[in-house]
Structure formats: structure tokens, C-alpha cells
Design an enzyme around this catalytic site. Structure first.
Site, PDB file in Angstrom:
ATOM      1  N   VAL A 107       0.903  -1.222  -0.144  1.00  0.00           N
ATOM      2  CA  VAL A 107      -0.201   0.013  -0.015  1.00  0.00           C
ATOM      3  C   VAL A 107       0.994   1.227   0.147  1.00  0.00           C
ATOM      4  CG1 VAL A 107      -1.989   1.280   1.321  1.00  0.00           C
ATOM      5  CG2 VAL A 107      -1.925  -1.267   1.207  1.00  0.00           C
ATOM      6  N   CYS A 108       0.641   2.112  -0.933  1.00  0.00           N
ATOM      7  CA  CYS A 108       1.231   3.463  -0.981  1.00  0.00           C
ATOM      8  C   CYS A 108       2.926   3.155  -1.027  1.00  0.00           C
ATOM      9  CB  CYS A 108       1.090   4.135   0.237  1.00  0.00           C
ATOM     10  SG  CYS A 108       1.395   6.099   0.227  1.00  0.00           S
ATOM     11  N   THR A 109       3.626   3.536  -0.141  1.00  0.00           N
ATOM     12  CA  THR A 109       5.245   3.760  -0.402  1.00  0.00           C
ATOM     13  C   THR A 109       5.457   2.479   0.194  1.00  0.00           C
ATOM     14  OG1 THR A 109       5.387   5.034   1.653  1.00  0.00           O
ATOM     15  CG2 THR A 109       5.517   6.131  -0.462  1.00  0.00           C
ATOM     16  N   THR A 127       2.802   2.961  -6.911  1.00  0.00           N
ATOM     17  CA  THR A 127       2.822   3.511  -5.658  1.00  0.00           C
ATOM     18  C   THR A 127       2.075   5.081  -5.580  1.00  0.00           C
ATOM     19  OG1 THR A 127       4.368   3.981  -3.768  1.00  0.00           O
ATOM     20  CG2 THR A 127       5.118   4.579  -5.972  1.00  0.00           C
ATOM     21  N   ALA A 160      -1.738   2.830  -4.887  1.00  0.00           N
ATOM     22  CA  ALA A 160      -1.226   3.955  -4.540  1.00  0.00           C
ATOM     23  C   ALA A 160      -1.588   4.526  -3.209  1.00  0.00           C
ATOM     24  CB  ALA A 160      -2.051   4.962  -5.577  1.00  0.00           C
TER      25      ALA A 160
END
Length: 337
Positions: A107-109, A127, A160
Site C-alpha cells: 500500500v502506498c510507499t 505507488t 497508490a
């Protein structure tokens, strides 16, 4: 017959984790587990088993150390500030243990940690939009796509920003147990069933800056509410009470894009939403979105998305009923099961 296979979801915790990257997907899986015949065992673990401090200041207490954690079906790596520098010990654990999971999710970074561990090489991933360039620069063997809200590449799934982790978790529940359960969870959480993974990270209004001056800002909102109207520069300039030349120059200076490009994005976004969420025929969608004809809409889809509207609908529209015929006599494509 219901799928009663228990799936362990292990969420990796570390100092500087984004708490919503953890809690959002966990709420989705926990909601699914309340349904008969569905079992997700949710576990959290940090390197040493000790509490971690999230970016918000929350303290999260894991169930165990990573060394003592059960072998997961789904290994989920959240993002947060703690991913933005080297984490050799955590990367080493991921390098050794992540290949054993049936699904590897970031998830995300969290993708930065997976990349540091060498687990993204040769894969298409995404990302958070603000870190796509860094990920591509630091890890040239990774195929970074900055547009989608999430990407599936085999057993690997990357997403993202924060809410995209919820979209991805809903998609995984739908994959495991069907659309009806995912829809029930989405309704409970008051979110979309799922935005399709190929949906852009930004809506048209988020992609462009919001104009400072009220007349231009109101024009932006009006475009979004009336994609089928005359949205030429002259018509929009009249609405803003500016000359066409002044309007075009001011709009670009304040939003970072031209009026024409902004209108294109709004219309495409509107058409995608209708294709995903309604049974309206392609002709009706084209008119409602301001394209006028199905051929004009097809050209816009092929140019921007490299796919035709009918194919886009086949990929992303869920079950629908009550298909409405086109006014021009072209029957809509039947709803799909």
C-alpha cells in the site's frame, strides 16, 4: 459451495508507518470475516515484536515479531515515512520470506520497501504519485506506472495512496469470495464497491490545480457538472465574463492545464464512470459525456486508455440491470454476470 479456506493476512509494522495503510485494508478483511464461511486471520508483526510509532503519533502494538509470525497467505506491506530511507534488516526479512506468500501486497510507499528487497524487479507496479519518479529512478529494473490506483501483476499487487489500499483490499476479497461480499463490505464502510485498478490516481479536478479566482473556479465546477454542454473556449470565457484570449491564458496560469485538456479529462472521467456503473448504451454515454457520437468517444478512449469503450466496459463494469436502449436505436450491450 462457499470457499471456507482460511487465509492469513500478515501486516508488517515499522516505525513511521502510515496508520491508515494498516487499518484500511484490515477493516476490509475483518468485515469479510464476519460473513458465514469466510475466514481471514489478521496478524500484525514488527521486526522485534515491539510497539511502533505511526506517522500520526499513534502507537501500534503488533501481535508478534516477524520471526514468530505465521506463514501468511497474503503479506501486506504498508507505506509511510518509515519507507523513505534504507531499511536493510526489514528488507532482508522481506527478501527471505515474501516469496513464500501466495499474495504479496503493498500500500502506498510500501512498494519502496519491496523494491529495496529486490521483489519488484521486472514487475509492473505503482505507488503514491509523489514517489513514482523516485521508485523508477532508484530501481530501474522496476516497471513503474504512475497512473493506476492499483496494479495486479501475478501474485504481486501494489497500490497508490491510502484509500487505494481499501480499493485493492476490496478487489482481493472479491477475488476470493465474490462481488456480493465485497459490495456488502463497501456499503458498510461507505465506499465505492471498488474503483477499477486502472482508474487514474487523480480525478480531473484533483489533477489540475484549483483556480484562485472565483470566476475560473466556478467554471471548473460547472464543466464537471455539465460535461455534455458547449465547453468551447468562447462559451467558457463568456461564463467567466472574460475575453476568450484572457480566459485561456488565465485558466492555464491558475490550473496548470489548458481549458481544452481539462474538458477532455472531465469528459473521459464521466464516460468511464457511466460505463462502469450503468447499463446505458454506448451512444447514450457518448452524448451524456459530451462526445456527441460513439466514434468520437471511441477515439478519445483509444488515444488515452489504449482501449475502446466496449472493451473498457467488459473489463470494469459489474453486474447491472435495467439496460436502457439508445435513442438512436442501437441496443446496449447486455448486462454481464
Amino acid at each position: 459451495m462457499a470457499d471456507v479456506k482460511q487465509r492469513t493476512v500478515l501486516v508488517v509494522l515499522f516505525d513511521g508507518v502510515q496508520s491508515l495503510d494498516v487499518s484500511g485494508p484490515m477493516e476490509v478483511f475483518a468485515g469479510a470475516s464476519r460473513a458465514p464461511g469466510v475466514s481471514y486471520e489478521l496478524r500484525t508483526a514488527s521486526l522485534d515484536g515491539g510497539p511502533v510509532r505511526a506517522t500520526s503519533g499513534l502507537t501500534l502494538v503488533p501481535d508478534s515479531s516477524l520471526a514468530d509470525a505465521p506463514a501468511p497467505h497474503t503479506l501486506l506491506v504498508p507505506g509511510g515515512r518509515g519507507t523513505r530511507g534504507p531499511r536493510p534488516e526489514l528488507a532482508g526479512w522481506l527478501r527471505e520470506h515474501a516469496p513464500r506468500a501466495e499474495r504479496l501486497v503493498s500500500v502506498c510507499t510500501g512498494a519502496l520497501l519491496l523494491a529495496e528487497a529486490g521483489l519488484l524487479d521486472g514487475h509492473r507496479v505503482t505507488t503514491h504519485w509523489n514517489y513514482c519518479e523516485q521508485l523508477a529512478r532508484d530501481h530501474p529494473a522496476v516497471l513503474v506506472d504512475p497512473e493506476p490506483i492499483f496494479v495486479r501483476d501475478g501474485r504481486l499487487a501494489t497500490s497508490a495512496g491510502v484509500t487505494a489500499g481499501i480499493d485493492l483490499a476490496l478487489a482481493l476479497v472479491e477475488e476470493d469470495h465474490g462481488r456480493d461480499l465485497a459490495l456488502a463490505i463497501a456499503r458498510h464502510l461507505v465506499v465505492f464497491l471498488r474503483r477499477p485498478g486502472d482508474q487514474a490516481q487523480f480525478s480531473a479536478q484533483l489533477s489540475a490545480q484549483t483556480a484562485r479566482r472565483e470566476p475560473l473556479r466556478e467554471v471548473q465546477h460547472w464543466i464537471t457538472r455539465h460535461p455534455d454542454a458547449d465547453l468551447g473556449v468562447e462559451a467558457l470565457a463568456a461564463r467567466a465574463r472574460l475575453s476568450p484570449r484572457h480566459f485561456a491564458r488565465a485558466f492555464r496560469a491558475e490550473t496548470g492545464t489548458t481549458p481544452g485538456r481539462y474538458v477532455e479529462r472531465v469528459r473521459l472521467e464521466h464516460a468511464r464512470r457511466l460505463l462502469e456503473d450503468t447499463a446505458d448504451g454506448v451512444g447514450r454515454v457518448a452524448r451524456a459525456s459530451g462526445y456527441g457520437t460513439p466514434e468520437a468517444m471511441r477515439r478519445a478512449f483509444v488515444k488515452t486508455l489504449a482501449t475502446a469503450p466496449a472493451e473498457y466496459r467488459r473489463r470494469f463494469r459489474g453486474p447491472a440491470s435495467g439496460a436502457r436502449p439508445d435513442r438512436d436505436g442501437v441496443p446496449p450491450r447486455p448486462a454481464e454476470s
